[in-house]
Structures are given as structure tokens and as C-alpha cells.
Write a protein that holds these residues in place. Structure first.
Motif, PDB file in Angstrom:
ATOM      1  N   GLU A 128      16.996  -7.909   1.159  1.00 33.17           N
ATOM      2  CA  GLU A 128      15.904  -6.952   0.935  1.00 33.17           C
ATOM      3  C   GLU A 128      14.563  -7.596   1.248  1.00 33.17           C
ATOM      4  O   GLU A 128      13.694  -6.985   1.879  1.00 33.17           O
ATOM      5  N   ARG A 129      14.376  -8.839   0.844  1.00 33.99           N
ATOM      6  CA  ARG A 129      13.118  -9.547   1.108  1.00 33.99           C
ATOM      7  C   ARG A 129      12.969  -9.882   2.588  1.00 33.99           C
ATOM      8  O   ARG A 129      11.886  -9.779   3.152  1.00 33.99           O
ATOM      9  N   ASP A 167       4.834 -10.431  -5.130  1.00 35.92           N
ATOM     10  CA  ASP A 167       6.273 -10.222  -5.322  1.00 35.92           C
ATOM     11  C   ASP A 167       6.721 -10.751  -6.674  1.00 35.92           C
ATOM     12  O   ASP A 167       7.411 -10.066  -7.433  1.00 35.92           O
ATOM     13  N   GLY A 180      11.135  -5.543   0.921  1.00 33.96           N
ATOM     14  CA  GLY A 180      11.049  -5.376  -0.528  1.00 33.96           C
ATOM     15  C   GLY A 180      11.030  -3.936  -0.984  1.00 33.96           C
ATOM     16  O   GLY A 180      10.572  -3.614  -2.080  1.00 33.96           O
ATOM     17  N   GLU A 235      11.692  -5.086  -5.028  1.00 34.39           N
ATOM     18  CA  GLU A 235      11.366  -6.514  -5.101  1.00 34.39           C
ATOM     19  C   GLU A 235      11.785  -7.181  -6.406  1.00 34.39           C
ATOM     20  O   GLU A 235      11.164  -8.133  -6.852  1.00 34.39           O
ATOM     21  N   ARG A 254       6.745  -3.702   1.048  1.00 34.27           N
ATOM     22  CA  ARG A 254       5.900  -4.511   0.167  1.00 34.27           C
ATOM     23  C   ARG A 254       5.561  -5.840   0.851  1.00 34.27           C
ATOM     24  O   ARG A 254       5.178  -6.801   0.195  1.00 34.27           O
ATOM     25  N   ASN A 255       5.684  -5.887   2.181  1.00 36.60           N
ATOM     26  CA  ASN A 255       5.288  -7.061   2.945  1.00 36.60           C
ATOM     27  C   ASN A 255       3.970  -6.783   3.644  1.00 36.60           C
ATOM     28  O   ASN A 255       3.864  -5.855   4.461  1.00 36.60           O
TER      29      ASN A 255
END
Length: 362
Positions: free
Chosen positions: A93-94, A341, A99, A103, A166-167
Motif C-alpha cells: 500500500e505504501r 504517515d 497509502g 496508511e 497520501r504521497n
């Protein structure tokens, strides 16, 4: 009887599903597509992880029972869902999914995932959460084969990719990483323009100690904790803890609101209990000390053998930044993204972080 899901095979299978969806203009086509969409785009983080993990497991080993969560379940085909989630899904996922599931480092520690298996008898809030539990059970109990599960997994990946990344790097266009330090200062000033209950200050303080470590050619392990929860774990001391070679070397309390000498004493007590005789109080633009002054408290605690330091969050960042003639702005943003994160910042905080980053990298 329990079964084993091979983690290496599960890893390859999930990566294959992501490649299929990204390269082949995938359109969801399973009978369970709508239910999968409801869970993945829904509001309950844990059920998103449970559903995706169950699909991965069933697609990897057809004999596993996808609604089980623990190998100790009395149901036939029980497996250890936690190990697949934490060992396979979370890292990928990361790496590949930005994310987007939420996350979480260890989602199966959350209460809905602590049961032997999914059941409508499990404790759950009425309303939306109960509906998502039922929907998750409905999807996972309907799987007829590993091929069916893989088809549903690709639908699942499709909907995961519809969620916000979320990156930070996914939102930045500029590749110029040699911007002047004034750009970083402008970024920091913009980041602190909103507090989000102190989350922006904590992120910048974390980055400040990364910069400090870089300037001193030292390997700092900087840990930014979720705001208002520092000390809730035996591994947490203050809002930001800095380690070197496994030893706690800095502990920092972050305040972006009014605080009192009693708040300072409470933070010092935590630091002292951890074995530290030093504490930094990082004060944000909305922070203010009521009932005393920085100098008075510094002198008071010095007399008791405690080194207390008060710093302005922005000034502390700028002063450390000035010790590095040239710094890669993307490196700084990566550090802040990492802390975002780890500390599980709110979506609104992340959106603000994206806007501030775009403003200097556009």
C-alpha cells in the motif's frame, strides 16, 4: 482446520493485480463490484483492510476461508489474516497504492479485526459501521474460487486507486529540487498558517530535527507521534522523540495553543520518567504561556536539575536550515510526508500540506 497463505505468493499476486488494473484500463466487472466499492470508498478504515486482505488470501489459497481473521478460528479454512495484512498489504500500500487505504501500520490491531472471524454478532456501532461489516461479510463469504477472488481483488484495487493518495510526490509536478532556502521558509510559513490541532507544528518540528541530523552528519531516528496522544504508549515520551543508535537524545513537546506552567510540569515529568533530564518546548504561532514566562520557568527547572528550552517552531526550523548551504527541498518534503504517515494526520491537514508543497514546487 487452519490453512497457510504463502506470503511470497500473496505479494506477487497483489502486485500482479495492481499491474493489471493500471495497464489494462480495468473496469470493475465482478458481481460483488458495488459492495466492494461501498467498503473501499466507505468511512471505516479497518473494514477496507479486512476486505482487501481476505481477497488476497482467497486468491492466493483457494482453501482458505476469507471471513476468518485468526488461524485459531473454529471455522474450516481459518488463516492468519493479520500476518498477510501487515506483511504483504501494508508495505505494498505504501509502495504502490499511495497509502490510499488509510496508511495504518497495523490495522489488524483495531478492534473490528481482533475477532476469530467476521460475524454480525461482533461488537460494532449501529448504522454505517454495522452496514459495512455486513457488506464485507457478504463479499468474502460469496467467493467461490481463487479465480473469483482474484477478479474481485482487481475490482478492489480499482476502487482503492479512486481514493486520494497520501504521497506528496503524486501531487507535485516540478522536478526542481534545488530551490533556494527561501522557498523552504515560505513553505514552512504557509504550513504553520493553519494549526489543525497542532499537527502542522509537529510535522515541521520533526523535519527540523531531520535537518539538524543532516547538518551534523548524524543518523537521527525522528518519531512524530499522533497529536494529543504522546505518552499513550510506553515507546512515546513527548510529541516528538529523537533517537540515535537506539538512545533517546531529544524529546520535544509541541504547543500551538495556550498552555500553563502545569502543562510544562506534566511534560517534564514524562521526560524525567523516561530517563531524560532535558526537554524542548516548541511553541507554534498560536501558542502562548499563561501565568509565567519562558525565562522564569527555564530558571525554575534549572534549579531542579532539568534543562528546559523554549523555542519558536518557525525560528527553530529556519536556524537549523541555515546551517546547510544547499538542501534538497524534496528531501525535506519526503521527511514531512514520512512524519505525516507515522502520526496519522487528518485528511484536512494532508490537503493543506499538499497545497503548501504545490505553492513552492509549481
Amino acid at each position: 482446520m487452519s490453512v497457510t497463505v504463502n506470503a511470497s505468493q500473496a505479494n506477487k499476486l497483489l502486485r500482479s493485480a495492481i499491474t493489471d488494473v493500471n495497464q489494462n484500463s480495468w473496469t470493475p466487472n465482478s458481481l460483488q463490484s458495488k459492495q466492494i466499492e461501498d467498503v473501499i470508498l466507505g468511512t471505516h478504515l479497518t473494514y477496507r483492510y479486512i476486505l482487501t486482505t481476505g481477497l488476497i488470501a482467497k486468491a492466493t489459497n483457494e482453501s482458505c476461508n476469507a471471513i476468518t481473521l485468526q488461524a485459531g478460528s473454529s471455522l474450516q479454512g481459518a488463516y492468519d489474516a493479520r500476518s498477510i495484512c501487515h506483511g504483504v498489504l501494508v508495505p505494498i500500500e505504501r509502495e504502490l497504492l499511495g497509502g490510499r487505504l488509510g496508511e495504518s501500520n497495523e490495522p489488524f490491531l483495531n478492534k473490528p479485526a481482533r475477532y476469530p472471524e467476521l460475524s454480525t454478532l461482533n461488537a460494532v456501532r449501529r448504522g454505517n459501521d454495522a452496514r459495512l461489516l455486513e457488506t464485507t461479510i457478504g463479499v468474502l463469504s460469496s467467493l467461490t474460487s481463487s479465480e473469483h477472488a482474484y477478479q474481485c481483488l482487481k475490482d478492489c484495487v480499482y476502487y482503492i486507486l479512486q481514493r486520494k493518495s497520501r504521497n506528496l510526490s503524486d501531487y507535485l509536478i516540478s522536478t526542481d529540487s534545488s530551490l533556494q532556502q527561501t522557498s523552504l521558509i515560505r513553505f514552512a510559513d504557509g504550513l504553520l498558517s493553519q494549526s489543525f490541532e497542532g499537527e502542522t507544528c509537529a510535522l515541521l518540528v520533526g523535519a527540523t530535527y531531520n535537518v539538524m541530523g543532516l547538518a551534523q552528519s548524524r543518523s537521527f531516528d525522528v518519531k512524530v507521534h499522533k497529536v494529543n496522544q504522546a505518552g499513550s504508549s510506553s515507546k512515546e515520551v513527548s510529541d516528538v522523540d529523537v533517537y540515535e543508535n537506539g538512545m533517546l537524545i531529544h524529546t520535544i513537546e509541541v504547543k500551538d495553543k495556550e498552555f500553563t506552567p502545569e502543562d510544562v510540569q506534566h511534560a517534564i515529568n514524562k521526560a524525567v520518567m523516561s530517563g531524560s533530564k532535558s526537554l524542548v518546548f516548541a511553541v507554534g504561532p498560536r501558542g502562548s504561556l499563561r501565568g509565567s514566562s519562558w525565562a522564569e520557568l527555564t530558571q525554575l527547572w534549572s534549579q531542579q536539575g532539568v534543562n528546559l528550552y523554549f523555542v519558536n517552531v518557525l525560528e527553530h526550523f529556519v536556524s537549523n536550515l541555515s546551517s546547510i548551504p544547499s538542501i534538497d527541498i524534496r528531501w525535506v518534503l519526503d521527511m514531512i510526508n514520512y512524519h505525516a504517515d507515522q502520526s496519522k494526520i487528518k485528511d484536512d491537514t494532508f490537503d493543506h500540506l499538499v497545497q503548501c508543497s504545490k505553492a513552492v514546487m509549481a
